[in-house]
Write an enzyme that holds these catalytic residues in place. Sequence first.
Site, short mmCIF file in Angstrom:
data_model
loop_
_atom_site.label_atom_id
_atom_site.label_comp_id
_atom_site.label_asym_id
_atom_site.label_seq_id
_atom_site.Cartn_x
_atom_site.Cartn_y
_atom_site.Cartn_z
N CYS A 116 0.85 -1.18 0.00
CA CYS A 116 0.00 0.00 0.00
C CYS A 116 0.89 1.23 0.00
O CYS A 116 1.76 1.37 0.86
CB CYS A 116 -0.88 -0.01 1.25
SG CYS A 116 -1.65 1.59 1.54
N ASN A 150 9.81 -1.46 -8.65
CA ASN A 150 9.75 -2.24 -9.88
C ASN A 150 8.35 -2.15 -10.44
O ASN A 150 7.37 -2.41 -9.73
CB ASN A 150 10.09 -3.71 -9.62
CG ASN A 150 10.19 -4.51 -10.90
OD1 ASN A 150 11.00 -4.20 -11.76
ND2 ASN A 150 9.34 -5.52 -11.05
N GLU A 151 8.25 -1.77 -11.69
CA GLU A 151 6.94 -1.73 -12.36
C GLU A 151 5.83 -1.24 -11.43
O GLU A 151 4.82 -1.94 -11.22
CB GLU A 151 6.59 -3.10 -12.95
CG GLU A 151 7.48 -3.48 -14.12
CD GLU A 151 7.08 -4.78 -14.83
OE1 GLU A 151 6.23 -5.50 -14.29
OE2 GLU A 151 7.61 -5.06 -15.91
N CYS A 161 -5.34 4.66 2.77
CA CYS A 161 -5.50 5.38 1.51
C CYS A 161 -6.71 6.32 1.59
O CYS A 161 -6.67 7.44 1.09
CB CYS A 161 -5.66 4.40 0.35
SG CYS A 161 -4.09 3.64 -0.13
N GLU A 308 13.59 -3.94 -19.96
CA GLU A 308 13.27 -5.36 -20.04
C GLU A 308 12.62 -5.68 -21.37
O GLU A 308 11.82 -4.92 -21.89
CB GLU A 308 12.26 -5.77 -18.93
CG GLU A 308 12.77 -5.69 -17.53
CD GLU A 308 11.73 -6.19 -16.51
OE1 GLU A 308 10.82 -6.94 -16.91
OE2 GLU A 308 11.84 -5.82 -15.33
N TRP A 316 3.11 -15.51 -19.64
CA TRP A 316 1.82 -15.11 -19.06
C TRP A 316 0.74 -14.87 -20.11
O TRP A 316 -0.39 -14.54 -19.78
CB TRP A 316 2.00 -13.86 -18.19
CG TRP A 316 2.95 -12.89 -18.79
CD1 TRP A 316 4.29 -12.78 -18.54
CD2 TRP A 316 2.66 -11.94 -19.81
NE1 TRP A 316 4.83 -11.81 -19.33
CE2 TRP A 316 3.86 -11.27 -20.11
CE3 TRP A 316 1.49 -11.58 -20.49
CZ2 TRP A 316 3.94 -10.28 -21.08
CZ3 TRP A 316 1.56 -10.58 -21.46
CH2 TRP A 316 2.78 -9.94 -21.73
N TYR A 358 8.92 -20.27 -16.80
CA TYR A 358 8.87 -20.52 -18.25
C TYR A 358 8.96 -19.22 -19.05
O TYR A 358 8.63 -19.20 -20.24
CB TYR A 358 7.64 -21.36 -18.61
CG TYR A 358 7.68 -22.71 -17.94
CD1 TYR A 358 8.80 -23.55 -18.08
CD2 TYR A 358 6.66 -23.14 -17.10
CE1 TYR A 358 8.89 -24.76 -17.44
CE2 TYR A 358 6.74 -24.38 -16.45
CZ TYR A 358 7.86 -25.17 -16.63
OH TYR A 358 7.95 -26.38 -15.98
N HIS A 359 9.38 -18.15 -18.40
CA HIS A 359 9.67 -16.91 -19.11
C HIS A 359 11.06 -17.04 -19.73
O HIS A 359 11.97 -17.58 -19.12
CB HIS A 359 9.64 -15.74 -18.11
CG HIS A 359 9.64 -14.40 -18.78
ND1 HIS A 359 10.74 -13.88 -19.40
CD2 HIS A 359 8.66 -13.49 -18.92
CE1 HIS A 359 10.43 -12.69 -19.89
NE2 HIS A 359 9.18 -12.43 -19.61
#
Lengths: 671, 671, 671
Positions: A116, A150-151, A161, A308, A316, A358-359
């Site tokens: 959060c 990250n992202e 919030c 990346e 995915w 599996y990436h």
Amino acid sequence: MIDSEKIGKVLYGGDYNPEQWPEEVWEEDMRLFKLAGIDIVTLNVFSWAALQPDENTYCFDKLDKIMNLVTENGLKVCLATSTGAHPAWMAHRHPDILRTEFNGMKRKFGGRHNSCPNSPTFQLYSVRLAKKLAERYKGYDNLVAWHVGNEYGGECYCENCEAAFRVWLKQKYGTLEALNKAWNTAFWGHTFYDWEEIVVPNLLSEHFEEDRTMFQGISLDYRRFNSDSLLKCYEAEAAAIRSVIPDAQITTNLMGFYKSLDYQKWADSMDFISWDNYPANEDPYARMAMNHDLMRGIKGGKPFVLMEQTPSVTNWLAYNALKRPDVMRLWSYQAMAHGADAVMFFQMRRSIGACEKYHGAVIDHVGHENTRVFREIQAMGKELEVLGDETLGARGAAKIALLADWDNWWSVEYSAGPSRDLKYLDELFLYYRALEEQNFQVDIIGMKDDFSKYQVVLAPILYMTKGTVDEKIRKFVQEGGTFLTTFFSGMVEEHDLVVTGGYPGRLRDILGIWVEESDALPSQAANHFSYKGTEYPAVLLCDLMHLEGAESESFYQEDFYAGMPVWTKHHFGKGNAVYVGTRSNLEFYKRFLRDLCEENGISPALETAEGVEVTERLKEGKSILFVLNHTEEAQSVRLEKTRKDLLTGEVLPEGTELFLAKKDVKILKEL
Amino acid sequence: MIDSEKIGKVLYGGDYNPEQWPEEVWEEDMRLFKLAGIDIVTLNVFSWAALQPDENTYCFDKLDKIMNLVTENGLKVCLATSTGAHPAWMAHRHPDILRTEFNGMKRKFGGRHNSCPNSPTFQLYSVRLAKKLAERYKGYDNLVAWHVGNEYGGECYCENCEAAFRVWLKQKYGTLEALNKAWNTAFWGHTFYDWEEIVVPNLLSEHFEEDRTMFQGISLDYRRFNSDSLLKCYEAEAAAIRSVIPDAQITTNLMGFYKSLDYQKWADSMDFISWDNYPANEDPYARMAMNHDLMRGIKGGKPFVLMEQTPSVTNWLAYNALKRPDVMRLWSYQAMAHGADAVMFFQMRRSIGACEKYHGAVIDHVGHENTRVFREIQAMGKELEVLGDETLGARGAAKIALLADWDNWWSVEYSAGPSRDLKYLDELFLYYRALEEQNFQVDIIGMKDDFSKYQVVLAPILYMTKGTVDEKIRKFVQEGGTFLTTFFSGMVEEHDLVVTGGYPGRLRDILGIWVEESDALPSQAANHFSYKGTEYPAVLLCDLMHLEGAESESFYQEDFYAGMPVWTKHHFGKGNAVYVGTRSNLEFYKRFLRDLCEENGISPALETAEGVEVTERLKEGKSILFVLNHTEEAQSVRLEKTRKDLLTGEVLPEGTELFLAKKDVKILKEL
Amino acid sequence: MIDSEKIGKVLYGGDYNPEQWPEEVWEEDMRLFKLAGIDIVTLNVFSWAALQPDENTYCFDKLDKIMNLVTENGLKVCLATSTGAHPAWMAHRHPDILRTEFNGMKRKFGGRHNSCPNSPTFQLYSVRLAKKLAERYKGYDNLVAWHVGNEYGGECYCENCEAAFRVWLKQKYGTLEALNKAWNTAFWGHTFYDWEEIVVPNLLSEHFEEDRTMFQGISLDYRRFNSDSLLKCYEAEAAAIRSVIPDAQITTNLMGFYKSLDYQKWADSMDFISWDNYPANEDPYARMAMNHDLMRGIKGGKPFVLMEQTPSVTNWLAYNALKRPDVMRLWSYQAMAHGADAVMFFQMRRSIGACEKYHGAVIDHVGHENTRVFREIQAMGKELEVLGDETLGARGAAKIALLADWDNWWSVEYSAGPSRDLKYLDELFLYYRALEEQNFQVDIIGMKDDFSKYQVVLAPILYMTKGTVDEKIRKFVQEGGTFLTTFFSGMVEEHDLVVTGGYPGRLRDILGIWVEESDALPSQAANHFSYKGTEYPAVLLCDLMHLEGAESESFYQEDFYAGMPVWTKHHFGKGNAVYVGTRSNLEFYKRFLRDLCEENGISPALETAEGVEVTERLKEGKSILFVLNHTEEAQSVRLEKTRKDLLTGEVLPEGTELFLAKKDVKILKEL
């Protein structure tokens, strides 16, 4: 961007997670990196739990080892702060760090990007960790960049919030009177008498679907607030690093057109832009190009880092097809063609457990270099060494700007009516693609950017005219620019309140029209119109408009509004204001925009066959053309001037018919 | 199975719920049962609330009456423990008995199969009730079987389950170090420092859809834990009964290929297998056959009980079509053809209220015997009397085994990548169906079963090679067996961690190949290959493999991997290891497997027209053929030896062309 | 209805929300209303927050101003009590007012129609406000109607509702024994021993989807209870108003066939019916007609008020197409053709903020009268002045009744089996449409209404025969009436318990048949039958029935029940009972019902081309025909007697071929 003089060549590397492997594997990694021409690694992206096992203990031993190893092996480092996923113990002991979902359910520990942004626990420990990392690793000369979080993404709807939202609102509106007015709370008797009465807009309050709200003003402000909340997290970590290393180059990896975050606002706080490019194999190349151009555009055209991409497959998608041979190379150069000064992968070595095993990766599960994918990476590494610094720091010189704006994106897609098929990016992409596929150079800019650098500004579906943007447009046209907008524009001001007095609101005088009504067509229906002798469809929305100074050459052919204009042009001051009152097909936009460019004396970077993309970048006054053959066949292009092939060193005289194999790339510098 | 010597004929009956009816109806029921040839009833399935009105009161008066009534009427009894649905008062006073859903919501009272398996309340009262029932009814000679719970299934995600999961994990892993390694928690920094930090994997933690998880290892262990939790409930009740009646025959009704419970593990605790068969009318008959064969296979080939089927309609399908005339009979005999020694229905008398009131029954709402459905049941009852004990206790003698494994099922479908269309049962069914529709006899076995009984072992999509299964396969092939597996096999070990060093992992040497990459095809796309002169499609996944000792005759015809092998055969020791690197269509599998069987000297039970199923069972050394005409037309088969028609008593000499009307059945015993 | 003598003409106006606008706009509104012929406004629909800023303060200043303004401008007023949306402060301080959703989640403040009907807070403050409004405005002569709440609807599943449900059940059943029997709780052992054990039926208890329940009896009672709960809220406010103004005319705006509320029960508490008509452009006109006829029917045929319709677009459809020219007028007259004495719009002035800002309005955002929409409204206003009181108070004289019943609607759609495609309204609409499109006049009545006024009573899918309705039907047929029902009728009594002894239960003797089984067909499948030489499809359900006195002329042509009757007719007493055992297509129903009408000597109001609707109303013994051309072409009709055109004053002799432009309307009074 990371200073191009310091780096000397296009950086080449990616996310490296040695902490998932025993140390005996590390040396083998070093050998393989060298073999592949890798010169940079991103470290420490998901190590928070390892670095901080409890509230007061920090343990950097393994990271020290890793830093020393890569340093000894001559690698540059992009060091992540590791706050993209919090430790399990933290979630267990301090549940305020967990997010609450859109449906109101409090999450438990799991996943990533899971904190959060208004959690006191997150704010305390994330900043402290960033500072400790800066203090510990400030001495490493090869530490060329900092990668915060990250992202960043997603939303939280928790009580912290909610409280922070009220504070944000107080700062924005000052008084409840102002807020009630901005949100039009007289509607449905939603008047607020106390700030505490305001609740987060989600499935339990104003929403009945993710994008369906009963109060657009509240939901829109929550989007702004959420983007700001996450930005504050980024800024707090960045400030902590900067307090130790004043000249640190700090970034976080963005995601192209990512709806939840207003990247145009974020860019101000980032030293350089980096982003993650994960197209599906079947995406049109213009889609990737548009993302690249956005990423370049939000930082005023500065080169960016491709942080990346996958060397081969993703994991995915519904169907994770292999990247075909040469496609990784093609798309890497496409990034550079649009402004990248670094080409990086996720991931260096393929994980063995959890959801990304599996990436694709530089080093596959088989563990050696004898794979198709590794060979392609190695070959590309060699080419980048040949290329050296030839393209570093180059800039574009587009005369056409496409306006993109998050507030417009959000508000268009929150709108109740006229059509659920109305999607902001769809409209932008139609215009962008028509230009891009004809090799017209486009910058994607925001409302605050300088329009005067351009001859043409396109603002499809400029639904919300924030602040004084109408003044800016008015001036731009009056001074000779060509401005274009479309249906569903000028409808509202910045609180999503309709501008009364006739659509398109504040743009009405500039465009010289009045839009009386707008007809929403079901998904398969179409009206039609003719442009320069060809018939085109009118779909989605058909504006019923009256000319008030503007002119038109195309008119609806059917229905009770047959004969009314479809698009209009208004001579206004020294310029022109164009309005397109419906959606048509790609063929129409290609023809229409080509004509518009010609009227403005703008030419494509190069005339090519369909599927051959050309971008132009300028370095020290010299033109560099990137020619990218996205088709499945060999293609040729004719050089308009003498150029040097930067990958082969060959000089190609003007008029050369240059051959490109399928998926091949040429980088051609003006001599 | 219930001892076949004691029962003397195929048992015939079903679920009987007299507690829903006034007593005056009971006598009429007895008359109708007699008329229909019913000899067994399952009682007490949902009577917990009636038997135990509060914590300390038990009331068996009505059950006593019912037991006496059916006993006096010569009926055998399968007595349920009634714990398939808890009483409302128990949920109200002890909410720990209520489950928590996958989305984290705590349930309220309602439905059935509704108890949390880790609820102390459930554990206390369910076991106590089972014991009391055993004590009260142990003296009834006609009580031939115990039916614990009912259709165990589903999952719970409550706090008691969370705590029990941690205990289960401690027992399994011993240390957090071992657990962190098994789950690869270094990925995304999920390292656990305290057992209390572990939370249940659901929509609030690691999942974003039912079958989409971010940590396969955690989710997989939770499936194992949940199956074990329910099994412990079953075992506890069974133990309570056995403590009173040491030789009680105890079962619970399973559901064929039911994903949530690892029935291969459950079978060890069951005295005999029973199951509920509810196909849709349009299901291929091989689908039901596969379920029957699984149910027989999990208990090493022992006969089982068909505990439930509907005499006519179900009520929970989208469209509840009537079972066509003769189909109830056909499917009843199909169950026996695959190993059933009892044929039972849900339900004896149709309810008048709640959600199953439109489910078919032996006695319809009209209340009399003059219905199509009753007449069919009555005729079948007569036939079973004629048949007597001729088929009881018979066993199969398949030379082909199909490997099925719940851990593989779970882990394949949790996998993130390569294709969402990858479904474990789909692959198994393609292989099974190709054999079954050609009347090859197949056993469905588990990893722990003995392979050496078989000449061919098929293990499609053997994704996870648990423990030393590779050793077992290696030995099987070396000693002369034929082993077959497919794409996406040998990928991971038992914690879902990839076996590095090249796919298919531990099976690589046996198969003599290396799979470098695997291309996931979109749902409509196909590559192609040729096998013995015919072209077949390659869909779903296409492995890109290299021969390392194996041979191939079929190669991809398209795309950049054209020319690479599609399937391979490796001579290994005295046997062969076959690998099929893609999915093809049913025609291919029929041809390919027929060839494989022929190479191994395996023949079908009988050659028939399409749609005529034949199974063979052996009793005291004699072959019994079940011939089932599933088609809409009359069919004939040619007898390969002299046989006796067990339903008519007629002796049919070798070479007889035997006629079967549509939907007709023959049971033919070797003389 | 508002007394037609007092109002003198068809009232014309709509919802007016001046509180959303600055006062300077109000005077302009008055000018525009006058221009448009507006004579009534609905005020105060969403002003609760404005009128009551906290528990003890009330502020009517602005409403006073508005009331005085409209009064001075000669407008009539329909005054809303404003309780359709509670204030934010009330939700904040008294959360019991917030609803709990079907999934068990407690809502936060937001939306409208958001109050829990069993909230003590809501009950206290809503009634108090209604009373204060009555006290304050009782002196206004132009206050012609009271509008309580707004579009009552939805459900709540909170703890207060749970407690109130138990009280409701105690009142209904008296004892738990009676309740357990009514709900058949012996099924699945759901027996309740204490009222406190009963929980609300929702996704956390008995439901697994909105319309899928495991206990129909519980879910059905909850629907009844919820409808009653909301009705009590309405009644409490109405009583408060009436305590001050004994002769107040009180209504609330209904919504046609709205599933959640049993409007037939509500109608008893309403002084007149008003409703909101929001069809999609593509709806068949018979759909709107059926809603109008229901709204007229629930109040015994009394004229009603069309309280809301949009002048042009809605905003909440997927595609909000414009109402085509003349359609607003056509649909306004259609309302009058079916019984409306007032034509009103939502909304008078288009909002500028929140989710209805793109909903059509009399005054558009442009703010002036020079729009297509305003001109149409203005023209219609003029016409209504011309029309005067000619149609006020007119009544229908249908000889055909269609039975509609909420308990049947609810229970059919809760049924588990036989087919999920079985939808109550679909069946009703097929019969209604076949009649309506042939201009047969139909009343839609309830089970309590007098059947003897009609010659034909149609009761498609009369699943539940409540109370003694079978007696009423028996008597109706015996005395000469024609009764029709269909498959899935007579199945259950009022608690959804099956009537045993053979379908269709209590209707079996009247219909002279026995339905043994019923086959549910998949969505694309069909059987067939022939009627008077033409072949028709049989879909959805095919009853397999035996004649027990009835006769038939049509028989299934396929499947194992080929040759069994499709529909039957039973001469019973002096009348006939018709049973249709399957669903067919509209063509069949048109032919079949036309024949049935002819047999009963019933003729259409007028023979017309397809798409031309004619209704007949009677005023003081004179026939008034409404002729509505719904087609896109001009049409003509031939007058069967001399009539006066009420909109032009022209007298048209018998035999006149009367021309109607596309979308045109004629109102023709018998001289």
